[in-house]
Design an enzyme around this catalytic site. Structure first.
Site, PDB file in Angstrom:
ATOM      1  N   GLU A 318      -8.960 -16.267 -17.543  1.00 40.98           N
ATOM      2  CA  GLU A 318      -8.802 -16.510 -18.972  1.00 40.98           C
ATOM      3  C   GLU A 318      -7.337 -16.737 -19.325  1.00 40.98           C
ATOM      4  O   GLU A 318      -6.495 -15.880 -19.054  1.00 40.98           O
ATOM      5  CB  GLU A 318      -9.288 -15.308 -19.773  1.00 40.98           C
ATOM      6  CG  GLU A 318     -10.748 -14.963 -19.600  1.00 40.98           C
ATOM      7  CD  GLU A 318     -11.134 -13.731 -20.399  1.00 40.98           C
ATOM      8  OE1 GLU A 318     -12.305 -13.608 -20.767  1.00 40.98           O
ATOM      9  OE2 GLU A 318     -10.255 -12.882 -20.661  1.00 40.98           O
ATOM     10  N   CYS A 319      -7.035 -17.846 -19.933  1.00 41.92           N
ATOM     11  CA  CYS A 319      -5.708 -18.133 -20.475  1.00 41.92           C
ATOM     12  C   CYS A 319      -4.612 -17.919 -19.431  1.00 41.92           C
ATOM     13  O   CYS A 319      -4.409 -18.777 -18.582  1.00 41.92           O
ATOM     14  CB  CYS A 319      -5.450 -17.319 -21.737  1.00 41.92           C
ATOM     15  SG  CYS A 319      -4.099 -17.988 -22.745  1.00 41.92           S
ATOM     16  N   GLY A 320      -3.920 -16.790 -19.453  1.00 43.78           N
ATOM     17  CA  GLY A 320      -2.922 -16.542 -18.425  1.00 43.78           C
ATOM     18  C   GLY A 320      -3.506 -16.585 -17.029  1.00 43.78           C
ATOM     19  O   GLY A 320      -2.851 -17.028 -16.079  1.00 43.78           O
TER      20      GLY A 320
END
Length: 426
Positions: A318-320
Site C-alpha cells: 500500500e502506497c509506501g
C-alpha cells in the site's frame, strides 16, 4: 446503556490547532489518573500517533464514509465501557468534509469543543464561534477554546466576545517550544520527535488550571456487541512491515486480521535481512523516500521478498509499500535508488500533492474502502488490474496485480470488508 464524558474537538479550518489541543487534553487527563481514549475523524495516520503517545492507548479512526457509521458507533461504545474520557478529533474545518464534522457530531451525539486560532483576532473570536454554531442545520458547539493567544488581555478579549450560548473553555499561549513539528505529509511521526513527551507535558501544564481540566458531561450510549468474523485466516501467519519507513498502520486493521484468525509477525524491511516464516506479507504505507538508501542497501530483504512472490504467496503493498516494490525511486533532487524490484517501473517524488481522497475499490475478493495521500507518481508499463474510485468527486488510484502481489497507492481499511481482506492474504 453506558455513560462516558466526551468531546468532539473541531475548528473553523485546518491549522487552528485541533491536534495540539486534543493531545494536550489527553495528556492532562491521563496524568490525572484517568483512562482516555482518543479517536481521529478521517483517514489520518500521523495525528493518532501523537495521541497514542499522550495516552498510552491506541487511537482509532472513525469516518462515516471510509469506516461507516456502524463501525464508529461500535468503537465509541466499546471505548465508553472502559474509559473515563473520550476525545474525538475532527478533520479539516467543521463543515469541510462530506459528511461534515458537524453532521458526525450530531449523528453520534457528541458535544463540540471548538478550537479557534485567535492569533490575529479579538472580538471576531465570538463571531466565528457563533457563526459556526448556527450555520445551516447548526452544530452542537458547547464551548470555545482560544489557541495561540498572545497575552491574558488578548484572552479576555476573546472570552468577552462569546455569545451566551457558548461557554469559555480557556486558552493556550503561543509557545514555539511546545509546537509539534511538521513535514510534507503533516506532523512528524511520534517516534521521530525526540522530546515529544516533554512537549506534551508542557502543553498539559498550560491547561492544568483551565475549565478543560474538568470532565465534560457524560454521554449515554447503547452497549453494542463487537462484530464477529469468520476464521478465514486461521492458521495463517502474516508478516507485517513496521519500522520508520513503513509506519502507517490502522490499529483496526491489525485487530481485523487477528479477528480473522491470523497470527501477526512484525518485521523491519530496513533492518531485517530475511522475512519471518509466513504465509503472506503486508507492506503498509510510510516514508520509503526518506529511507531509500537503506532500502537499496538491503539485498537480503530484496531477495527474501522476491522469493516470497515467486512462490506464489500473497503480498499486499500500500502506497509506501507500492513505492518500495518498484524497480527504482527517484527523489526530488534527481537521485535514483534501487528498490525491491517486484514491480516494473519507477516512482518519482515531487513537491506537489499527487493524490488525496477517500476511495472504494471493487476487487474480485470484494469491495474495500480506504484513502490515498501521496507526493509521488508511478511510471510503469504494467496495466492496472482494477481501479479505486473517489467516494466524492472524480479521480482515483490504479490497483496493480501480478501473481499474488497486489499493489496500489490506496490504503485499505480492512474492517470495511473482512472477507475481502482475507481474500487478499489467502
Amino acid at each position: 446503556m453506558v455513560s462516558c464524558p466526551a468531546w468532539f474537538v473541531a475548528a473553523p479550518a485546518s491549522g487552528h490547532g485541533k491536534t495540539t489541543v486534543v493531545a494536550a487534553l489527553a495528556r492532562l487527563h491521563t496524568r490525572l489518573g484517568r483512562k482516555v481514549r482518543v479517536f481521529k475523524c478521517g483517514p489520518d495516520f500521523l495525528d493518532p500517533m501523537i495521541h497514542t503517545a499522550a495516552t498510552g492507548q491506541p487511537c482509532e479512526n472513525i469516518d462515516l464514509m471510509m469506516c461507516g457509521e456502524g463501525d464508529a458507533r461500535w468503537r465509541l461504545s466499546r471505548a465508553a465501557q472502559e474509559a473515563d474520557l473520550i476525545l474525538v478529533e475532527g478533520v479539516m474545518g467543521l463543515y469541510d468534509s462530506q459528511p461534515s464534522g458537524a453532521a458526525l457530531a450530531r449523528r453520534l451525539g457528541l458535544p463540540i469543543l471548538l478550537v479557534i486560532d485567535a492569533s490575529a483576532m479579538g472580538g471576531s473570536f465570538g463571531a466565528i464561534a457563533w457563526g459556526l454554531k448556527h450555520y445551516r442545520e447548526g452544530a452542537p458547539i458547547v464551548q470555545a477554546f482560544a489557541n495561540h493567544v498572545g497575552s491574558e488581555f488578548h484572552a479576555r478579549l476573546c472570552l468577552e466576545s462569546l455569545p451566551e450560548d457558548i461557554q469559555w473553555a480557556g486558552h493556550l499561549p503561543r509557545d514555539a517550544e511546545a509546537a509539534l513539528p511538521e513535514r510534507h505529509l503533516g506532523l512528524l511521526p511520534a517516534a521521530e520527535i525526540a522530546d515529544l513527551m516533554a512537549r506534551l507535558d508542557r502543553l498539559a501544564d498550560a491547561l492544568a488550571d483551565s475549565p478543560l481540566a474538568k470532565l465534560p458531561p457524560a454521554i449515554d450510549r447503547a452497549v453494542l456487541p463487537a462484530p464477529t468474523f469468520p476464521p478465514l485466516l486461521a492458521g495463517k501467519t502474516i508478516a507485517v512491515a513496521r519500522d520508520a519507513a513503513f509506519c502507517f498502520i490502522y490499529p483496526a486493521n491489525l485487530e481485523c486480521l487477528a479477528a480473522l484468525g491470523a497470527r501477526i509477525e512484525f518485521f523491519s524491511p530496513l533492518a531485517d535481512v530475511a522475512l519471518p516464516t509466513c504465509d503472506a506479507v503486508w507492506l503498509p504505507g510510510g516514508y520509503p523516500e526518506l529511507y531509500a538508501a537503506q532500502i537499496a542497501a538491503n539485498a537480503g530483504m530484496r531477495a527474501a521478498l522476491t522469493k516470497h512472490v515467486a512462490a506464489g504467496k500473497p503480498l499486499l503493498a500500500e502506497c509506501g509499500g507500492l513505492m518500495a516494490c518498484c524497480e527504482a525511486l527517484c527523489d526530488v533532487e534527481g537521485r535514483s535508488f534501487p528498490m525491491f524490484g517486484l514491480l516494473p517501473g519507477r516512482v518519482q517524488m515531487q513537491k506537489r500533492l499527487a493524490g488525496l481522497g477517500l476511495l472504494a475499490a471493487a476487487l474480485p475478493e470484494g469491495r474495500l474502502t480506504g484513502h490515498t495521500f501521496h507526493y509521488s507518481r508511478l511510471e510503469t508499463p504494467l496495466a492496472p488490474f482494477a481501479q479505486a474510485n473517489r467516494l466524492a468527486g472524480p479521480g482515483g488510484e490504479a490497483i496493480y496485480r501480478t501473481g499474488r502481489l497486489t499493489a496500489s497507492y490506496m490504503h485499505f481499511y480492512f474492517p470495511s470488508n473482512p472477507e475481502a481482506t482475507a481474500g487478499l492474504f489467502s
